[in-house]
Design a protein around this motif. Structure first.
Motif, short mmCIF file in Angstrom:
data_model
loop_
_atom_site.label_atom_id
_atom_site.label_comp_id
_atom_site.label_asym_id
_atom_site.label_seq_id
_atom_site.Cartn_x
_atom_site.Cartn_y
_atom_site.Cartn_z
N LEU A 138 10.43 -3.81 -17.82
CA LEU A 138 11.06 -2.57 -17.40
C LEU A 138 11.57 -2.72 -15.97
CD1 LEU A 138 11.67 0.49 -17.89
CD2 LEU A 138 9.38 0.96 -16.97
N ARG A 139 12.78 -2.25 -15.74
CA ARG A 139 13.34 -2.33 -14.38
C ARG A 139 12.38 -1.69 -13.38
NH1 ARG A 139 19.59 -0.44 -14.43
NH2 ARG A 139 18.95 -0.12 -12.27
N PRO A 140 12.06 -2.39 -12.31
CA PRO A 140 11.08 -1.86 -11.36
C PRO A 140 11.60 -0.69 -10.54
CG PRO A 140 11.97 -3.96 -10.59
CD PRO A 140 12.48 -3.77 -11.98
N ASP A 141 12.93 -0.47 -10.55
CA ASP A 141 13.48 0.65 -9.77
C ASP A 141 13.53 1.94 -10.60
OD1 ASP A 141 15.41 -0.39 -11.46
OD2 ASP A 141 17.07 -0.11 -10.06
N VAL A 142 13.04 1.91 -11.81
CA VAL A 142 12.95 3.11 -12.64
C VAL A 142 11.55 3.69 -12.50
CG1 VAL A 142 12.95 3.98 -15.01
CG2 VAL A 142 14.68 2.33 -14.29
N THR A 143 11.47 4.98 -12.17
CA THR A 143 10.19 5.61 -11.93
C THR A 143 9.71 6.41 -13.15
OG1 THR A 143 11.11 7.70 -11.10
CG2 THR A 143 10.87 5.89 -9.51
N ALA A 148 10.81 10.71 -17.40
CA ALA A 148 10.60 12.10 -17.83
C ALA A 148 11.93 12.83 -17.97
CB ALA A 148 9.70 12.82 -16.84
N LEU A 149 12.84 12.62 -17.03
CA LEU A 149 14.13 13.29 -17.09
C LEU A 149 15.02 12.71 -18.19
CD1 LEU A 149 15.00 13.96 -13.35
CD2 LEU A 149 14.18 15.56 -15.07
N LEU A 150 14.86 11.42 -18.47
CA LEU A 150 15.59 10.84 -19.59
C LEU A 150 15.14 11.49 -20.91
CD1 LEU A 150 15.70 7.03 -18.73
CD2 LEU A 150 17.57 8.68 -18.59
N MET A 177 17.67 2.44 -23.54
CA MET A 177 16.73 1.34 -23.54
C MET A 177 17.38 0.05 -23.07
SD MET A 177 13.86 2.66 -24.32
CE MET A 177 12.83 1.25 -24.66
N ASP A 178 18.63 -0.18 -23.45
CA ASP A 178 19.33 -1.37 -22.98
C ASP A 178 19.50 -1.33 -21.46
OD1 ASP A 178 19.49 -2.50 -25.45
OD2 ASP A 178 21.56 -1.92 -25.83
N ALA A 179 19.71 -0.14 -20.94
CA ALA A 179 19.85 0.00 -19.49
C ALA A 179 18.51 -0.13 -18.77
CB ALA A 179 20.48 1.35 -19.15
N ARG A 181 15.89 -2.02 -19.81
CA ARG A 181 15.20 -3.30 -20.00
C ARG A 181 15.54 -4.30 -18.91
NH1 ARG A 181 14.49 -6.47 -25.77
NH2 ARG A 181 12.89 -7.93 -25.04
N ALA A 182 14.54 -5.06 -18.52
CA ALA A 182 14.73 -6.12 -17.54
C ALA A 182 14.36 -7.45 -18.20
CB ALA A 182 13.83 -5.88 -16.32
N PRO A 183 15.35 -8.37 -18.38
CA PRO A 183 16.77 -8.20 -18.09
C PRO A 183 17.45 -7.36 -19.17
CG PRO A 183 16.40 -10.34 -19.08
CD PRO A 183 15.04 -9.71 -18.91
N THR A 184 18.63 -6.85 -18.87
CA THR A 184 19.36 -5.99 -19.81
C THR A 184 19.68 -6.76 -21.08
OG1 THR A 184 20.31 -4.71 -18.00
CG2 THR A 184 21.44 -4.60 -20.12
N ALA A 185 19.46 -6.12 -22.22
CA ALA A 185 19.79 -6.70 -23.52
C ALA A 185 20.78 -5.81 -24.23
CB ALA A 185 18.52 -6.86 -24.35
N HIS A 186 21.43 -6.34 -25.25
CA HIS A 186 22.39 -5.56 -26.02
C HIS A 186 21.88 -5.44 -27.44
CE1 HIS A 186 25.34 -5.73 -22.79
NE2 HIS A 186 25.05 -7.01 -22.67
#
Length: 207
Positions: A138-143, A148-150, A177-179, A181-186
């Motif tokens: 998971l991207r570390p810059d996502v809290t 919750a807002l998503l 989810m694609d956005a 994920r770390a790294p981004t997947a399609h």
């Protein structure tokens, strides 16, 4: 259960289903609208829930406990970290507890039990997030607040019937989810996109 207890349980389930539908559509609706939708007498409703506030407390309490149950199930999954996190996201979207948050927040006085359940839900949600970040999926810059807002954004999607709404929520969850994920997947998006007729139908007075 005895016949009387079984009937009371059925009535309670009808009342709660009706209350969720009525109050997520219009938080200001009177409690009589719930009784009418449930097909029970107003006296039967008041025997179980003495006020609208008590009914709202019950709805939100059930929603919180369902959220905790789904989240704890994800925490118990010791398999692939990304799939555990994705399962959590899908489970919360399917549980649709955030529709209650969007519509009912600030409309009643929470009980101490609700405050306790809310605190527990925050703890388990934070742990799911921590594990996904620590595993590098998971991207570390996502809290936690971002997530919750998503959920609330996805819960706001209501188009067509229940099946179509579920289909579209999972379509946009897949994009999210694609956005995330770390790294981004399609991945291939589930379900067809909304059509012009579906979108324009919302502007019809009969919609």
């Amino acid at each position: 259960m005895s016949g009387r207890k079984a009937q009371a349980a059925r009535n309670d389930e009808l009342i709660l289903q009706a209350a969720r539908a009525v109050f997520t559509a219009d938080p200001g609706a009177p409690i009589a609208a719930v009784a009418e939708k449930a097909g029970v007498g107003i006296s039967a409703l008041y025997r179980r829930y003495p006020s609208k506030e008590a009914l709202l407390q019950k709805l939100c309490g059930d929603g919180l406990r369902l959220y905790i149950e789904v989240t704890e199930r994800a925490l118990a999954d010791d398999g692939d970290p990304w799939e555990a996190f994705a399962g959590y996201m899908r489970g919360i979207v399917d549980a649709d507890t955030n529709s209650l948050t969007i519509k009912l927040a600030g409309t009643f006085q929470p009980t101490e039990e609700l405050y306790g359940d809310a605190a527990r839900s925050a703890v388990v949600a934070t742990e799911v997030h921590r594990r996904a970040v620590a595993a590098g999926v998971l991207r570390p810059d996502v809290t936690v607040a971002d997530i919750a807002l998503l959920f609330e954004q996805l819960a706001s999607i209501k188009l067509g019937g229940e099946e179509r709404t579920t289909q579209l929520r999972h379509r946009y969850l897949a994009l999210m989810m694609d956005a995330l994920r770390a790294p981004t997947a399609h991945r291939e998006l589930p379900g067809p996109p909304p059509g012009d007729a579906e979108l324009s139908a919302r502007w019809s007075p009969s919609a």
